[in-house]
Scaffold this motif. Structure first.
Motif, PDB file in Angstrom:
ATOM      1  N   GLU A  88     -22.587 -36.164 -14.513  1.00 51.36           N
ATOM      2  CA  GLU A  88     -23.246 -37.238 -15.257  1.00 51.36           C
ATOM      3  C   GLU A  88     -22.640 -37.385 -16.651  1.00 51.36           C
ATOM      4  O   GLU A  88     -22.410 -38.505 -17.122  1.00 51.36           O
ATOM      5  CB  GLU A  88     -24.745 -36.972 -15.331  1.00 51.36           C
ATOM      6  CG  GLU A  88     -25.444 -37.111 -13.997  1.00 51.36           C
ATOM      7  CD  GLU A  88     -26.869 -36.586 -14.011  1.00 51.36           C
ATOM      8  OE1 GLU A  88     -27.344 -36.107 -15.070  1.00 51.36           O
ATOM      9  OE2 GLU A  88     -27.519 -36.635 -12.942  1.00 51.36           O
ATOM     10  N   ARG A  89     -22.369 -36.266 -17.315  1.00 52.49           N
ATOM     11  CA  ARG A  89     -21.763 -36.319 -18.652  1.00 52.49           C
ATOM     12  C   ARG A  89     -20.378 -36.948 -18.603  1.00 52.49           C
ATOM     13  O   ARG A  89     -20.018 -37.774 -19.451  1.00 52.49           O
ATOM     14  CB  ARG A  89     -21.676 -34.926 -19.267  1.00 52.49           C
ATOM     15  CG  ARG A  89     -23.029 -34.397 -19.710  1.00 52.49           C
ATOM     16  CD  ARG A  89     -22.918 -33.063 -20.387  1.00 52.49           C
ATOM     17  NE  ARG A  89     -22.055 -33.175 -21.569  1.00 52.49           N
ATOM     18  CZ  ARG A  89     -21.482 -32.150 -22.168  1.00 52.49           C
ATOM     19  NH1 ARG A  89     -21.633 -30.930 -21.696  1.00 52.49           N
ATOM     20  NH2 ARG A  89     -20.737 -32.320 -23.225  1.00 52.49           N
ATOM     21  N   GLN A  92     -20.660 -40.691 -18.083  1.00 57.09           N
ATOM     22  CA  GLN A  92     -21.063 -41.363 -19.306  1.00 57.09           C
ATOM     23  C   GLN A  92     -19.870 -41.515 -20.256  1.00 57.09           C
ATOM     24  O   GLN A  92     -19.674 -42.564 -20.863  1.00 57.09           O
ATOM     25  CB  GLN A  92     -22.191 -40.611 -20.009  1.00 57.09           C
ATOM     26  CG  GLN A  92     -23.527 -40.734 -19.348  1.00 57.09           C
ATOM     27  CD  GLN A  92     -24.585 -39.876 -20.035  1.00 57.09           C
ATOM     28  OE1 GLN A  92     -24.273 -39.064 -20.905  1.00 57.09           O
ATOM     29  NE2 GLN A  92     -25.830 -40.028 -19.627  1.00 57.09           N
ATOM     30  N   ASP A  95     -17.584 -44.199 -18.972  1.00 54.82           N
ATOM     31  CA  ASP A  95     -18.138 -45.531 -19.167  1.00 54.82           C
ATOM     32  C   ASP A  95     -18.067 -45.982 -20.616  1.00 54.82           C
ATOM     33  O   ASP A  95     -18.019 -47.170 -20.902  1.00 54.82           O
ATOM     34  CB  ASP A  95     -19.597 -45.582 -18.685  1.00 54.82           C
ATOM     35  CG  ASP A  95     -19.693 -45.439 -17.166  1.00 54.82           C
ATOM     36  OD1 ASP A  95     -18.669 -45.652 -16.482  1.00 54.82           O
ATOM     37  OD2 ASP A  95     -20.788 -45.081 -16.679  1.00 54.82           O
TER      38      ASP A  95
END
Length: 97
Positions: A88-89, A92, A95
């Motif tokens: 997830e990190r 992010q 993105d």
């Protein structure tokens, strides 16, 4: 199950790894019982009760092994949660750029 799907292959690998870990603990527990039964028999027949020391020490190791196998890797284990958090990190960060 579609064995060409990479997710299915990963699930199969993970399931086999967990099953092997649990089987390893069961084997460990059987050896613990058999060896300590022999040690207790020898201890009692000698008139001393020295077998309690290996019983407790090895029992602690068996308990830790069980905690790792059944609690930390059961369901969504610690390792899987950490990997998911890092995914997830990284997503992010990707993105943001």
């Amino acid at each position: 199950m579609n064995t060409n799907n990479p997710q299915d292959k990963q699930l199969e690998r993970q399931a086999r790894k967990r099953a092997a870990a649990k089987l390893g603990w069961y084997l460990h527990a059987c050896v613990y019982l058999l060896v300590n039964l022999l040690l207790v028999t020898l201890s009692v027949s000698s008139g001393r009760h020295w077998a309690v020391f290996p019983l407790l020490g090895w029992g602690l190791g068996l308990a830790v092994h069980g905690v790792v196998v059944f609690l930390l890797t059961g369901g969504a284990g610690l390792y899987q949660r950490l990997v998911q958090h890092e995914r997830e990190r990284l997503a992010q960060q990707r993105d943001m750029w």
